[in-house]
Motif scaffolding. Structure first.
Motif, PDB file in Angstrom:
ATOM      1  N   ASP A  49      -2.524   8.775   3.747  1.00  0.00           N
ATOM      2  CA  ASP A  49      -3.783   8.558   4.459  1.00  0.00           C
ATOM      3  C   ASP A  49      -3.472   8.018   5.856  1.00  0.00           C
ATOM      4  O   ASP A  49      -3.366   6.807   6.042  1.00  0.00           O
ATOM      5  CB  ASP A  49      -4.667   7.581   3.682  1.00  0.00           C
ATOM      6  CG  ASP A  49      -6.023   7.386   4.333  1.00  0.00           C
ATOM      7  OD1 ASP A  49      -6.307   8.022   5.372  1.00  0.00           O
ATOM      8  OD2 ASP A  49      -6.818   6.585   3.789  1.00  0.00           O
ATOM      9  N   PRO A  50      -3.303   8.913   6.821  1.00  0.00           N
ATOM     10  CA  PRO A  50      -2.914   8.472   8.166  1.00  0.00           C
ATOM     11  C   PRO A  50      -3.822   7.399   8.768  1.00  0.00           C
ATOM     12  O   PRO A  50      -3.360   6.570   9.552  1.00  0.00           O
ATOM     13  CB  PRO A  50      -2.949   9.763   8.977  1.00  0.00           C
ATOM     14  CG  PRO A  50      -2.668  10.835   7.984  1.00  0.00           C
ATOM     15  CD  PRO A  50      -3.365  10.375   6.731  1.00  0.00           C
ATOM     16  N   LEU A 101       0.828  -1.203   0.000  1.00  0.00           N
ATOM     17  CA  LEU A 101       0.000   0.000   0.000  1.00  0.00           C
ATOM     18  C   LEU A 101       0.862   1.252   0.000  1.00  0.00           C
ATOM     19  O   LEU A 101       1.778   1.367   0.818  1.00  0.00           O
ATOM     20  CB  LEU A 101      -0.893   0.024   1.237  1.00  0.00           C
ATOM     21  CG  LEU A 101      -1.885  -1.107   1.390  1.00  0.00           C
ATOM     22  CD1 LEU A 101      -2.552  -1.039   2.757  1.00  0.00           C
ATOM     23  CD2 LEU A 101      -2.915  -1.056   0.286  1.00  0.00           C
ATOM     24  N   PRO A 102       0.560   2.200  -0.872  1.00  0.00           N
ATOM     25  CA  PRO A 102       1.288   3.472  -0.806  1.00  0.00           C
ATOM     26  C   PRO A 102       0.860   4.227   0.450  1.00  0.00           C
ATOM     27  O   PRO A 102      -0.329   4.402   0.691  1.00  0.00           O
ATOM     28  CB  PRO A 102       0.844   4.203  -2.073  1.00  0.00           C
ATOM     29  CG  PRO A 102      -0.480   3.620  -2.412  1.00  0.00           C
ATOM     30  CD  PRO A 102      -0.461   2.200  -1.911  1.00  0.00           C
ATOM     31  N   SER A 103       1.805   4.605   1.271  1.00  0.00           N
ATOM     32  CA  SER A 103       1.454   5.344   2.482  1.00  0.00           C
ATOM     33  C   SER A 103       2.178   6.681   2.560  1.00  0.00           C
ATOM     34  O   SER A 103       1.863   7.496   3.414  1.00  0.00           O
ATOM     35  CB  SER A 103       1.756   4.520   3.728  1.00  0.00           C
ATOM     36  OG  SER A 103       3.138   4.272   3.816  1.00  0.00           O
ATOM     37  N   LEU A 104       3.145   6.884   1.671  1.00  0.00           N
ATOM     38  CA  LEU A 104       3.918   8.122   1.646  1.00  0.00           C
ATOM     39  C   LEU A 104       3.938   8.709   0.249  1.00  0.00           C
ATOM     40  O   LEU A 104       3.818   7.989  -0.740  1.00  0.00           O
ATOM     41  CB  LEU A 104       5.375   7.839   2.054  1.00  0.00           C
ATOM     42  CG  LEU A 104       5.636   7.390   3.472  1.00  0.00           C
ATOM     43  CD1 LEU A 104       7.049   6.836   3.586  1.00  0.00           C
ATOM     44  CD2 LEU A 104       5.444   8.558   4.437  1.00  0.00           C
ATOM     45  N   ALA A 125       1.456   5.783  12.903  1.00  0.00           N
ATOM     46  CA  ALA A 125       1.856   4.376  12.878  1.00  0.00           C
ATOM     47  C   ALA A 125       2.298   3.947  14.271  1.00  0.00           C
ATOM     48  O   ALA A 125       2.915   4.722  15.005  1.00  0.00           O
ATOM     49  CB  ALA A 125       2.985   4.159  11.870  1.00  0.00           C
ATOM     50  N   GLY A 126       1.966   2.707  14.639  1.00  0.00           N
ATOM     51  CA  GLY A 126       2.351   2.209  15.949  1.00  0.00           C
ATOM     52  C   GLY A 126       3.814   1.793  16.006  1.00  0.00           C
ATOM     53  O   GLY A 126       4.471   1.937  17.022  1.00  0.00           O
ATOM     54  N   CYS A 161      11.440   8.832   6.447  1.00  0.00           N
ATOM     55  CA  CYS A 161      10.146   8.223   6.109  1.00  0.00           C
ATOM     56  C   CYS A 161       9.513   7.548   7.324  1.00  0.00           C
ATOM     57  O   CYS A 161       8.308   7.675   7.552  1.00  0.00           O
ATOM     58  CB  CYS A 161      10.320   7.226   4.975  1.00  0.00           C
ATOM     59  SG  CYS A 161      10.661   8.001   3.380  1.00  0.00           S
ATOM     60  N   ALA A 162      10.312   6.840   8.115  1.00  0.00           N
ATOM     61  CA  ALA A 162       9.789   6.192   9.320  1.00  0.00           C
ATOM     62  C   ALA A 162       9.259   7.229  10.296  1.00  0.00           C
ATOM     63  O   ALA A 162       8.173   7.056  10.872  1.00  0.00           O
ATOM     64  CB  ALA A 162      10.883   5.343   9.979  1.00  0.00           C
ATOM     65  N   GLN A 163       9.989   8.309  10.466  1.00  0.00           N
ATOM     66  CA  GLN A 163       9.540   9.384  11.365  1.00  0.00           C
ATOM     67  C   GLN A 163       8.224   9.983  10.870  1.00  0.00           C
ATOM     68  O   GLN A 163       7.317  10.254  11.661  1.00  0.00           O
ATOM     69  CB  GLN A 163      10.620  10.467  11.479  1.00  0.00           C
ATOM     70  CG  GLN A 163      10.282  11.585  12.430  1.00  0.00           C
ATOM     71  CD  GLN A 163      10.156  11.116  13.872  1.00  0.00           C
ATOM     72  OE1 GLN A 163      10.760  10.132  14.289  1.00  0.00           O
ATOM     73  NE2 GLN A 163       9.356  11.811  14.655  1.00  0.00           N
ATOM     74  N   THR A 164       8.109  10.173   9.569  1.00  0.00           N
ATOM     75  CA  THR A 164       6.869  10.713   8.979  1.00  0.00           C
ATOM     76  C   THR A 164       5.700   9.781   9.273  1.00  0.00           C
ATOM     77  O   THR A 164       4.604  10.234   9.643  1.00  0.00           O
ATOM     78  CB  THR A 164       7.044  10.912   7.460  1.00  0.00           C
ATOM     79  OG1 THR A 164       8.122  11.831   7.239  1.00  0.00           O
ATOM     80  CG2 THR A 164       5.774  11.439   6.817  1.00  0.00           C
ATOM     81  N   LEU A 165       5.910   8.475   9.134  1.00  0.00           N
ATOM     82  CA  LEU A 165       4.849   7.501   9.407  1.00  0.00           C
ATOM     83  C   LEU A 165       4.480   7.466  10.886  1.00  0.00           C
ATOM     84  O   LEU A 165       3.301   7.387  11.238  1.00  0.00           O
ATOM     85  CB  LEU A 165       5.276   6.110   8.929  1.00  0.00           C
ATOM     86  CG  LEU A 165       5.401   5.954   7.412  1.00  0.00           C
ATOM     87  CD1 LEU A 165       6.099   4.646   7.066  1.00  0.00           C
ATOM     88  CD2 LEU A 165       4.037   6.043   6.742  1.00  0.00           C
TER      89      LEU A 165
END
Length: 155
Positions: A103-104, A70-73, A137-138, A128-132
């Motif tokens: 889409d958070p 899934l595209p998340s970024l 993101a959990g 990218c991880a920080q953005t998620l």
């Protein structure tokens, strides 16, 4: 071969890399996640290359693992290629604020597996991880086909 895949448009390498990464993820115990996603390239770079090499990789890994990628970024700012920068500090500054969550709600409190092709200093996957994580993101785990060696040779 990764450089040919990434820069010389050898798209046909994606299935092989996808199988290899999926096998490694399974043997390393990284197959316990809710969302599989990838580090996206900018719209300009995608147009220039004709494809997003990490998206292709993610879709192949997803196929092997029987999940959906899934595209998340999205990359919201075109940046110079990380490969043109020589220091970790330059690479971190280059990608700072360059990504946004799409889409958070799709990642809220989820365990996310974030894929990239090559990790050199970790600046891109860290951003990218920080953005998620900021988007809700959990947990975010990162994986790549290759990690650059940082062994320093004595003079």
């Amino acid at each position: 071969s990764l450089l040919r895949y990434k820069f010389a448009r050898y798209r046909s390498y994606a299935p092989c890399y996808g199988r290899l990464l999926a096998m490694k993820l399974q043997t390393a115990g990284f197959d316990d996640f809710d969302v599989l996603t990838w580090v996206p390239v900018s719209r300009l770079r995608r147009m220039k290359r004709g494809f997003d090499q990490v998206e292709l990789l993610a879709k192949e890994v997803a196929l092997q693992l029987g999940v959906q990628a899934l595209p998340s970024l999205k990359k919201i700012r075109h940046t110079p290629p990380q490969s043109t920068l020589s220091t970790a500090a330059q690479r971190r500054a280059n990608v700072l604020g360059a990504y946004a969550a799409i889409d958070p709600e799709c990642i809220r409190e989820k365990r996310v597996l974030l894929l990239d092709d090559i990790i050199t200093t970790g600046a891109t996957v860290s951003e990218c991880a920080q953005t998620l994580l900021v988007a809700g993101a959990g947990e975010v785990r990162c994986a790549a086909i290759a990690v650059a060696s940082h062994e320093h040779k004595s003079k």
